[in-house]
Scaffold this motif. Structure first.
Motif, mmCIF file in Angstrom:
data_model
loop_
_atom_site.group_PDB
_atom_site.id
_atom_site.type_symbol
_atom_site.label_atom_id
_atom_site.label_comp_id
_atom_site.label_asym_id
_atom_site.label_seq_id
_atom_site.Cartn_x
_atom_site.Cartn_y
_atom_site.Cartn_z
ATOM 1 N N CYS A 115 43.746 16.813 43.057
ATOM 2 C CA CYS A 115 42.507 16.524 43.796
ATOM 3 C C CYS A 115 41.360 17.320 43.190
ATOM 4 O O CYS A 115 40.974 17.067 42.060
ATOM 5 C CB CYS A 115 42.676 16.799 45.278
ATOM 6 S SG CYS A 115 43.384 18.411 45.660
ATOM 7 N N SER A 116 40.850 18.298 43.928
ATOM 8 C CA SER A 116 39.740 19.102 43.387
ATOM 9 C C SER A 116 39.745 20.507 43.985
ATOM 10 O O SER A 116 38.691 21.032 44.340
ATOM 11 C CB SER A 116 38.399 18.421 43.667
ATOM 12 O OG SER A 116 38.216 18.214 45.067
ATOM 13 N N CYS A 117 40.932 21.113 44.120
ATOM 14 C CA CYS A 117 41.018 22.480 44.641
ATOM 15 C C CYS A 117 40.188 23.407 43.757
ATOM 16 O O CYS A 117 40.293 23.366 42.528
ATOM 17 C CB CYS A 117 42.475 22.924 44.689
ATOM 18 S SG CYS A 117 43.486 21.962 45.828
ATOM 19 N N TYR A 118 39.420 24.276 44.381
ATOM 20 C CA TYR A 118 38.386 25.015 43.659
ATOM 21 C C TYR A 118 38.028 26.264 44.459
ATOM 22 O O TYR A 118 37.993 26.225 45.690
ATOM 23 C CB TYR A 118 37.175 24.088 43.532
ATOM 24 C CG TYR A 118 36.079 24.507 42.586
ATOM 25 C CD1 TYR A 118 36.197 24.328 41.209
ATOM 26 C CD2 TYR A 118 34.887 25.024 43.079
ATOM 27 C CE1 TYR A 118 35.160 24.661 40.351
ATOM 28 C CE2 TYR A 118 33.852 25.363 42.221
ATOM 29 C CZ TYR A 118 33.997 25.176 40.857
ATOM 30 O OH TYR A 118 32.968 25.500 40.000
ATOM 31 N N PRO A 119 37.770 27.395 43.805
ATOM 32 C CA PRO A 119 37.471 28.643 44.527
ATOM 33 C C PRO A 119 36.021 28.730 44.991
ATOM 34 O O PRO A 119 35.171 29.342 44.359
ATOM 35 C CB PRO A 119 37.784 29.718 43.480
ATOM 36 C CG PRO A 119 37.442 29.059 42.181
ATOM 37 C CD PRO A 119 37.834 27.611 42.347
ATOM 38 N N TRP A 120 35.737 28.116 46.128
ATOM 39 C CA TRP A 120 34.371 28.063 46.629
ATOM 40 C C TRP A 120 33.738 29.437 46.793
ATOM 41 O O TRP A 120 32.538 29.610 46.575
ATOM 42 C CB TRP A 120 34.343 27.344 47.980
ATOM 43 C CG TRP A 120 34.708 25.898 47.926
ATOM 44 C CD1 TRP A 120 35.148 25.183 46.841
ATOM 45 C CD2 TRP A 120 34.676 24.980 49.025
ATOM 46 N NE1 TRP A 120 35.397 23.885 47.189
ATOM 47 C CE2 TRP A 120 35.116 23.732 48.530
ATOM 48 C CE3 TRP A 120 34.336 25.101 50.362
ATOM 49 C CZ2 TRP A 120 35.212 22.608 49.349
ATOM 50 C CZ3 TRP A 120 34.432 23.981 51.176
ATOM 51 C CH2 TRP A 120 34.852 22.752 50.680
ATOM 52 N N SER A 121 34.522 30.429 47.213
ATOM 53 C CA SER A 121 33.947 31.741 47.536
ATOM 54 C C SER A 121 33.302 32.412 46.332
ATOM 55 O O SER A 121 32.384 33.222 46.487
ATOM 56 C CB SER A 121 35.024 32.663 48.119
ATOM 57 O OG SER A 121 36.078 32.848 47.189
#
Length: 211
Positions: A115-121
């Motif tokens: 999908c598009s798991c991503y470290p937003w923080s």
């Protein structure tokens, strides 16, 4: 995904500069607000958060600290989640983090094949290309080709490691410190760190002369 809505509202603003997707998003936002599903004040607060407080500038601070503080770098590479929390970066898709150091022998690159798991923080919202099937497929099958697409040339004797981000684990690439930046402040170093360099599809960009 296409969303077609019939409504009779007058629009006095010129949106000719917006993309088709931007127009659709704004139309959907207006409908949700009018129906009471979204609080405009809460929405504005969320937008402000991602524009000014959450974004790649956070990751850049982490990288600059790791470049200048060996003790912090050690903590970052042994327990990234805890080290990021030291600088106040937690939660919002960054609960379980791993920091990947680029070296003269290894270049790391991150993808999410499902999908598009991503470290937003630490990186904010993911770029559009990160979520495309083309990037997700090619990053695994031809990582050097992907880097070439981004204008990045990695020597043949440097191994490329591709890391698949998941809902349980997200990654932050720590690029190599640019040459000629000895003595620079953390702030100046952070300015060289690009979002793409922390995904592994780019490199730091030196635009400020050494003091």
């Amino acid at each position: 995904m296409s969303h077609d809505h019939d409504h009779d509202h007058d629009h006095d603003h010129d949106h000719s500069h917006l993309s088709d997707m931007d127009v659709r998003v704004r139309a959907l936002q207006s409908i949700l607000v009018e129906k009471g599903f979204v609080d405009p004040a809460a929405l504005d607060e969320l937008v402000t958060l991602y524009e000014h407080e959450v974004g790649p500038q956070n990751g850049a601070k982490v990288v600059a600290r790791a470049w200048t503080d060996p003790a912090y770098a050690g903590r970052l590479f042994s327990n990234a989640t805890a080290a990021l929390a030291e600088l106040g970066f937690t939660g919002r898709q960054g609960e379980h983090m791993v920091a990947l150091p680029n070296t003269p022998q290894v270049h790391n690159m991150v993808v999410c094949t499902l999908c598009s798991c991503y470290p937003w923080s630490v990186l904010g919202l993911p770029p559009v290309w990160y979520k495309t099937p083309a990037y997700r497929a090619k990053a695994v099958a031809d990582p050097r080709g992907v880097l070439a697409d981004f204008g990045v040339s990695v020597p043949d004797d440097v191994a490329i490691r591709v890391w698949d981000s998941t809902a349980e684990m997200r990654y932050l690439v720590v690029p190599m410190r640019p040459e000629g930046t000895e003595g620079w402040s953390e702030e100046a170093l952070a300015a060289t760190v690009t979002r793409d360099s922390m995904i592994g599809t780019g490199l730091p960009v030196v635009t400020e002369p050494a003091a």
